[in-house]
Write an enzyme that holds these catalytic residues in place. Structure first.
Site, PDB file in Angstrom:
ATOM      1  N   TYR A 146       0.467  41.621   9.338  1.00 46.92           N
ATOM      2  CA  TYR A 146      -0.830  41.150   8.832  1.00 46.92           C
ATOM      3  C   TYR A 146      -1.917  41.375   9.884  1.00 46.92           C
ATOM      4  O   TYR A 146      -2.989  41.932   9.601  1.00 46.92           O
ATOM      5  CB  TYR A 146      -0.725  39.668   8.484  1.00 46.92           C
ATOM      6  CG  TYR A 146      -1.988  39.064   7.917  1.00 46.92           C
ATOM      7  CD1 TYR A 146      -2.413  39.359   6.622  1.00 46.92           C
ATOM      8  CD2 TYR A 146      -2.765  38.186   8.681  1.00 46.92           C
ATOM      9  CE1 TYR A 146      -3.576  38.795   6.102  1.00 46.92           C
ATOM     10  CE2 TYR A 146      -3.921  37.622   8.172  1.00 46.92           C
ATOM     11  CZ  TYR A 146      -4.322  37.929   6.884  1.00 46.92           C
ATOM     12  OH  TYR A 146      -5.476  37.373   6.377  1.00 46.92           O
TER      13      TYR A 146
HETATM   14  N1  LIG Z   1      -7.369  31.982   3.689  1.00 41.27           N
HETATM   15  C1  LIG Z   1      -7.369  32.278   4.974  1.00 41.27           C
HETATM   16  O1  LIG Z   1      -7.045  31.422   5.820  1.00 41.27           O
HETATM   17  C2  LIG Z   1      -7.791  33.636   5.474  1.00 41.27           C
HETATM   18  C3  LIG Z   1      -7.989  33.809   6.847  1.00 41.27           C
HETATM   19  C4  LIG Z   1      -8.374  35.055   7.325  1.00 41.27           C
HETATM   20  C5  LIG Z   1      -8.567  36.089   6.446  1.00 41.27           C
HETATM   21  N2  LIG Z   1      -8.357  35.904   5.121  1.00 41.27           N
HETATM   22  C6  LIG Z   1      -8.584  37.065   4.257  1.00 41.27           C
HETATM   23  O2  LIG Z   1      -9.561  36.744   3.287  1.00 41.27           O
HETATM   24  C7  LIG Z   1      -9.305  37.474   2.089  1.00 41.27           C
HETATM   25  C8  LIG Z   1      -9.206  36.501   0.927  1.00 41.27           C
HETATM   26  O3  LIG Z   1      -8.217  35.547   1.219  1.00 41.27           O
HETATM   27  P1  LIG Z   1      -8.014  34.227   0.337  1.00 41.27           P
HETATM   28  O4  LIG Z   1      -7.421  33.212   1.239  1.00 41.27           O
HETATM   29  O5  LIG Z   1      -9.243  33.906  -0.439  1.00 41.27           O
HETATM   30  O6  LIG Z   1      -6.844  34.753  -0.622  1.00 41.27           O
HETATM   31  P2  LIG Z   1      -6.341  34.248  -2.048  1.00 41.27           P
HETATM   32  O7  LIG Z   1      -6.745  32.836  -2.276  1.00 41.27           O
HETATM   33  O8  LIG Z   1      -4.896  34.621  -2.068  1.00 41.27           O
HETATM   34  O9  LIG Z   1      -7.152  35.182  -3.073  1.00 41.27           O
HETATM   35  C9  LIG Z   1      -6.968  36.559  -3.002  1.00 41.27           C
HETATM   36  C10 LIG Z   1      -7.955  37.255  -3.927  1.00 41.27           C
HETATM   37  O10 LIG Z   1      -7.771  38.662  -3.780  1.00 41.27           O
HETATM   38  C11 LIG Z   1      -7.262  39.206  -4.983  1.00 41.27           C
HETATM   39  N3  LIG Z   1      -6.240  40.185  -4.679  1.00 41.27           N
HETATM   40  C12 LIG Z   1      -5.125  40.008  -3.933  1.00 41.27           C
HETATM   41  N4  LIG Z   1      -4.390  41.134  -3.914  1.00 41.27           N
HETATM   42  C13 LIG Z   1      -5.069  42.028  -4.687  1.00 41.27           C
HETATM   43  C14 LIG Z   1      -4.815  43.351  -5.097  1.00 41.27           C
HETATM   44  N5  LIG Z   1      -3.703  44.009  -4.732  1.00 41.27           N
HETATM   45  N6  LIG Z   1      -5.719  43.968  -5.900  1.00 41.27           N
HETATM   46  C15 LIG Z   1      -6.848  43.319  -6.297  1.00 41.27           C
HETATM   47  N7  LIG Z   1      -7.139  42.059  -5.955  1.00 41.27           N
HETATM   48  C16 LIG Z   1      -6.248  41.412  -5.167  1.00 41.27           C
HETATM   49  C17 LIG Z   1      -6.693  38.031  -5.754  1.00 41.27           C
HETATM   50  O11 LIG Z   1      -6.658  38.345  -7.155  1.00 41.27           O
HETATM   51  P3  LIG Z   1      -5.701  37.477  -8.174  1.00 41.27           P
HETATM   52  O12 LIG Z   1      -6.401  36.142  -8.337  1.00 41.27           O
HETATM   53  O13 LIG Z   1      -5.694  38.248  -9.453  1.00 41.27           O
HETATM   54  O14 LIG Z   1      -4.373  37.347  -7.527  1.00 41.27           O
HETATM   55  C18 LIG Z   1      -7.701  36.942  -5.384  1.00 41.27           C
HETATM   56  O15 LIG Z   1      -8.897  37.060  -6.088  1.00 41.27           O
HETATM   57  C19 LIG Z   1      -8.012  38.270   2.352  1.00 41.27           C
HETATM   58  O16 LIG Z   1      -8.341  39.569   2.743  1.00 41.27           O
HETATM   59  C20 LIG Z   1      -7.372  37.500   3.472  1.00 41.27           C
HETATM   60  O17 LIG Z   1      -6.495  38.318   4.212  1.00 41.27           O
HETATM   61  C21 LIG Z   1      -7.984  34.705   4.605  1.00 41.27           C
END
Ligand SMILES: NC(=O)c1ccc[n+]([C@@H]2O[C@H](COP(=O)([O-])OP(=O)(O)OC[C@H]3O[C@@H](n4cnc5c(N)ncnc54)[C@H](OP(=O)(O)O)[C@@H]3O)[C@@H](O)[C@H]2O)c1
Length: 234
Positions: A146
């Site tokens: 990751y």
């Molecule tokens: N949460 C954290 O602590 C954190 C920290 C650092 C970075 N991030 C980054 O921030 C971003 C969003 O994270 P999040 O925590 O909001 O994640 P999340 O709650 O798991 O939501 C992920 C979103 O991305 C979509 N998605 C995932 N895989 C996809 C794919 N293959 N094709 C199209 N859409 C896809 C999902 O669609 P569906 O709803 O249809 O599944 C959802 O809308 C990511 O890049 C993650 O790595 C998150």
């Protein structure tokens, strides 16, 4: 255009951009129920919203989503590349199939989303990627792949910013730390304890930073990775 806008950080960004006055197209992978909720919120704020099912692991689907969005809403002002996935395992057991999928979504998916978007973007537009503070501090066992994907995004953004500078398109990367979304739901209390501010970030806080980076005021910020993590990497 927001890639991955149905839940979490991407949904908060889609809704914030609508409040800022943009019509918003966003992609999602499978959660059409959550996508419909985001569409309803955006329409309530008086803007147009289009939810497009498009898997970021598939370059053709990404390109199709951009074409669909442009067809419905016109040429792009902003692209936010948020879709990403987290799978954790130590090096001894990390399977190649999952490794490839993470690269497909978190790295190639980001590259293709930017490439497809800027082809259809006005000069002076904005690109924002959502990386992670793990690009700076991996922080935990099992996060090697990751963190590698997110470090790749931070590096990609610098070069793309140079490529697009002649068109006055800025390209920046937000690096959130632990944020309260579905992705972190099963480890929230562990993460909270590791953050100097002793809480998780909220998707709205990340969305506020994205709102700034796409604004006119941020026109001189490009190629930057901006960390928003309550002091975690310090
Ligand atoms: N949460 C954290 O602590 C954190 C920290 C650092 C970075 N991030 C980054 O921030 C971003 C969003 O994270 P999040 O925590 O909001 O994640 P999340 O709650 O798991 O939501 C992920 C979103 O991305 C979509 N998605 C995932 N895989 C996809 C794919 N293959 N094709 C199209 N859409 C896809 C999902 O669609 P569906 O709803 O249809 O599944 C959802 O809308 C990511 O890049 C993650 O790595 C998150």
């Amino acid at each position: 255009m927001v890639f991955g806008g149905s839940r979490g950080i991407g949904a908060a960004i889609a809704e914030r951009l609508a409040r800022d006055g943009f019509d918003v197209a966003f992609t999602y992978a499978s959660r059409s129920d959550r996508a419909a909720e985001v569409v309803a919120v955006i329409e309530k704020s008086g803007r147009r919203a289009i939810a497009i099912q498009a898997d970021s692991a598939d370059p053709a689907e990404i390109r199709g989503a951009v074409a669909h969005a442009v067809n419905e809403l016109g040429i792009l002002d902003v692209a936010v590349v948020n879709a990403g996935m987290l799978r954790r395992a130590p090096i001894e057991t990390f399977g190649l199939e999952v490794f490839n999928l993470m690269l497909d979504v978190n790295v190639r998916g980001v590259f293709v989303a930017i490439q497809a978007s800027v082809e259809q973007m006005r000069d002076g537009g904005r690109v924002v990627t959502i990386g992670s503070n793990t690009a700076i501090r991996t922080g935990s066992v099992g996060s090697s792949v990751y963190a590698m994907t997110k470090a790749a995004v931070a590096a990609l953004v610098k070069g793309v910013a140079l490529d697009l500078a002649p068109r006055r398109i800025t390209v920046n990367n937000i690096q959130p730390g632990p944020t309260a979304t579905d992705m972190t739901a099963n480890m929230a209390s562990t993460l909270e304890a590791l953050v100097p501010l002793r809480r998780l970030g909220t998707p709205r806080e990340t969305a506020a930073l994205a709102s700034y980076l796409v604004s006119h005021d941020a026109g001189f910020v490009t190629g930057a990775s901006v960390t928003i993590d309550g002091g975690y990497v310090l």
